[in-house]
Design a protein around this motif. Structure first.
Motif, PDB file in Angstrom:
ATOM      1  N   TYR A  41       0.682  -1.199   0.034  1.00 49.89           N
ATOM      2  CA  TYR A  41       0.119   0.013  -0.104  1.00 49.89           C
ATOM      3  C   TYR A  41       0.828   1.325   0.072  1.00 49.89           C
ATOM      4  CZ  TYR A  41      -3.553  -3.354   1.373  1.00 49.89           C
ATOM      5  OH  TYR A  41      -4.425  -4.199   1.321  1.00 49.89           O
ATOM      6  N   SER A  42       2.088   1.029   0.163  1.00 61.25           N
ATOM      7  CA  SER A  42       2.916   2.451   0.130  1.00 61.25           C
ATOM      8  C   SER A  42       4.210   2.071  -0.501  1.00 61.25           C
ATOM      9  CB  SER A  42       3.358   2.800   1.461  1.00 61.25           C
ATOM     10  OG  SER A  42       4.174   2.065   2.429  1.00 61.25           O
ATOM     11  N   ILE A  43       4.919   3.092  -1.087  1.00 57.88           N
ATOM     12  CA  ILE A  43       6.390   3.030  -1.606  1.00 57.88           C
ATOM     13  C   ILE A  43       6.899   4.482  -1.468  1.00 57.88           C
ATOM     14  CG2 ILE A  43       5.730   1.045  -3.119  1.00 57.88           C
ATOM     15  CD1 ILE A  43       5.582   3.392  -5.334  1.00 57.88           C
ATOM     16  N   CYS A  44       8.366   4.209  -1.405  1.00 55.77           N
ATOM     17  CA  CYS A  44       9.234   5.443  -1.325  1.00 55.77           C
ATOM     18  C   CYS A  44      10.311   5.355  -2.213  1.00 55.77           C
ATOM     19  CB  CYS A  44       9.882   5.821   0.121  1.00 55.77           C
ATOM     20  SG  CYS A  44      10.898   7.254   0.158  1.00 55.77           S
ATOM     21  N   VAL A  45      10.145   6.072  -3.413  1.00 59.92           N
ATOM     22  CA  VAL A  45      11.038   5.973  -4.633  1.00 59.92           C
ATOM     23  C   VAL A  45      11.880   7.380  -4.631  1.00 59.92           C
ATOM     24  CG1 VAL A  45       9.913   4.148  -5.501  1.00 59.92           C
ATOM     25  CG2 VAL A  45       9.447   6.403  -6.301  1.00 59.92           C
ATOM     26  N   GLY A  46      12.762   7.385  -5.536  1.00 58.90           N
ATOM     27  CA  GLY A  46      13.651   8.540  -6.071  1.00 58.90           C
ATOM     28  C   GLY A  46      14.630   8.335  -6.927  1.00 58.90           C
ATOM     29  N   CYS A  47      15.773   8.341  -6.563  1.00 63.10           N
ATOM     30  CA  CYS A  47      17.022   8.209  -7.407  1.00 63.10           C
ATOM     31  C   CYS A  47      16.998   6.921  -8.154  1.00 63.10           C
ATOM     32  CB  CYS A  47      18.123   8.447  -6.744  1.00 63.10           C
ATOM     33  SG  CYS A  47      18.297   9.962  -5.898  1.00 63.10           S
ATOM     34  N   GLY A  48      16.342   6.125  -7.816  1.00 65.38           N
ATOM     35  CA  GLY A  48      16.361   4.646  -8.310  1.00 65.38           C
ATOM     36  C   GLY A  48      15.335   4.342  -9.644  1.00 65.38           C
ATOM     37  N   LEU A  49      14.454   5.695  -9.604  1.00 63.28           N
ATOM     38  CA  LEU A  49      13.598   5.713 -10.912  1.00 63.28           C
ATOM     39  C   LEU A  49      14.286   6.017 -12.082  1.00 63.28           C
ATOM     40  CD1 LEU A  49      10.360   7.349  -9.401  1.00 63.28           C
ATOM     41  CD2 LEU A  49      10.541   4.992 -10.137  1.00 63.28           C
TER      42      LEU A  49
END
Length: 473
Positions: A41-49
């Motif tokens: 139900y939750s994710i945290c993404v950033g530089c890996g996208l």
């Protein structure tokens, strides 16, 4: 694994909180992969996208029930590839139909145009922007009009927000329950008054202008009339959590009106606010009998003349006395004194007796003292008889020694102890307290006379980390 009941697999997944463990679990079997994807139900993404747009589309496809998404580009460099842009945000808004909570942090390629896609997120309730330079008042207005279910808005470091038409609109709807505004230069405390009847439903409010100690200007309230004691008529009886930081107020104007109108207030933080005096705290204590948590961060202010003796913190023991008499549910207290020199003890207007009076009168479970140079071994002795005290944090309290530390061994309920930059405590005294109280947690940072070896040898403590001059156990 494939033969396990689906309900059992879902229960196993609910009990796993670490992201790395969840990712590993999905590789165990096809069934685990499917169930974990449907229950993420939750994710945290950033530089890996990378590439950002395609990666976001892939994530939304794999996790169809995502509710909470954080996109954080902290630590991003050009080598990480292009950041998520407006088109990528549109993909998220289109594919993630269950989205209720979105955080954008340090996203430099997203601007007002991208926020138009969020207007179609009918279920979006919580929106947080942290240092997104392309967002202006126009984008916020689009969100305010389009996101019908929005109940929480957090704005941090938005430099281009200049007017508050979006705030007036949200106030007229009266749907917000949480509003946080931090380091937004174009928004003043008087702009926030345009929220109007929106204050009626608001439960949490935080405003921090993030001005330096000497960067304070005389406030100007455009609604204040000379020769007239102006009072705000806003109803804010639903407000439970209030934080005001680094603002300047004058009698009867500005955000100080909260201190007399918030009858449901449970948590109050006043951090380096200029213009708050004992009379305000006395008024507050009379109207806020449900207060459970108080955080005061104070610095000396000149009250006349240029001598050190004319410089002191604005609140005195009269404030503590009023809280002790009228706030019987107060259980968490933080008192922080910044830039107070031990050689000038009069700079702090609180006394040890005032603090102890508060502790004896209220069921204080958590106590934080920072820079409290008036607090000595006699104060520590008094803490040893505090019936409810479970957590104690001392930082830069120069008058406390091993003698005072040993008194803590007799504190009835103490289980958490934090010591930071306390240079008069030694291995023996800290170990004595830890053994006597069976501490569950002990944090030691920057205390020159306490060694890592002594800390590691303490019983009943689950883990040990060494961080330069800090020991965390």
């Amino acid at each position: 694994m494939e033969s396990l009941p689906r309900a059992l697999l879902e229960e196993i997944i609910k009990r796993i909180t670490r992201l790395t463990d969840l990712n590993s679990l999905s590789l165990v079997s096809k069934m685990f992969y499917t169930v974990e994807s449907e229950n993420r139900y939750s994710i945290c993404v950033g530089c890996g996208l990378y590439p950002a747009k395609l990666a976001m589309a892939s994530l939304c496809s794999r996790f169809p029930n995502l509710c909470k998404v954080e996109i954080n580009y902290s630590g991003w460099t050009a080598e990480n590839g292009l950041q998520l842009d407006n088109q990528g945000l549109s993909v998220l808004a289109t594919c993630c139909r269950s989205l209720t909570d979105l955080t954008l942090s340090l996203c430099s390629n997203i601007n007002d145009s991208g926020l138009c896609s969020l207007a179609h997120c009918n279920k979006l309730r919580c929106l947080k922007f942290n240092t997104v330079p392309g967002i202006s008042s126009a984008g916020l207005f689009t969100v305010a009009v389009g996101c019908k279910s929005l109940s929480a808005l957090r704005l941090i470091g938005l430099e281009k927000v200049a007017n508050v038409n979006w705030l007036e609109y949200l106030g007229s709807k009266g749907s917000l329950e949480e509003l946080v505004v931090v380091a937004c230069k174009g928004i003043s405390q008087y702009d926030l008054l345009k929220f109007g009847r929106g204050w009626m439903k608001l439960q949490k409010f935080e405003f921090d202008e993030v001005k330096g100690r000497y960067e304070i200007e005389q406030p100007h309230d455009p609604s204040h009339m000379a020769q007239y004691q102006y009072k705000y008529d806003f109803c804010c009886e639903s407000l439970k959590v209030l934080t005001l930081a680094r603002i300047v107020t004058l009698p009867e104007i500005g955000l100080r009106f909260f201190l007399s109108n918030c009858k449901s207030l449970e948590k109050l933080s006043l951090h380096y606010v200029v213009g708050i005096y004992d009379s305000d705290m006395i008024t507050l204590s009379h109207s806020c009998s449900n207060l459970r948590s108080l955080s005061l961060r104070l610095t000396p202010l000149f009250i006349g003349g240029l001598e050190a003796r004319d410089c002191r913190t604005p609140l005195t023991d009269d404030s503590l006395k009023a809280l002790a008499l009228s706030c019987p549910m107060l259980e968490t207290v933080e008192l922080t004194f910044f830039a107070c020199e031990p050689m000038y003890p009069s700079e702090i207007s609180f006394t040890q007796n005032g603090v102890l009076m508060l502790i004896r009168s209220c069921p204080i479970r958590d106590l934080i003292l920072t820079g409290a140079n008036f607090f000595n071994d006699e104060g520590m002795k008094a803490l040893s008889s505090a019936q409810y005290l479970e957590t104690l944090e001392l930082m830069d309290c120069v008058a406390t020694t091993d003698i005072g530390m040993r008194f803590l061994a007799h504190t009835p309920r103490l289980i958490n102890l934090t010591l930071r930059q306390c240079h008069r405590f030694s291995d023996h005294a800290v170990a004595e307290v830890a053994h006597a109280r069976n501490l569950e947690s002990l944090i030691v940072e920057g205390c020159r006379r306490i060694s890592l070896k002594a800390v590691q040898g303490l019983p009943n403590l689950l883990s040990t980390k060494f961080m330069g001059q800090a020991y965390v156990v």
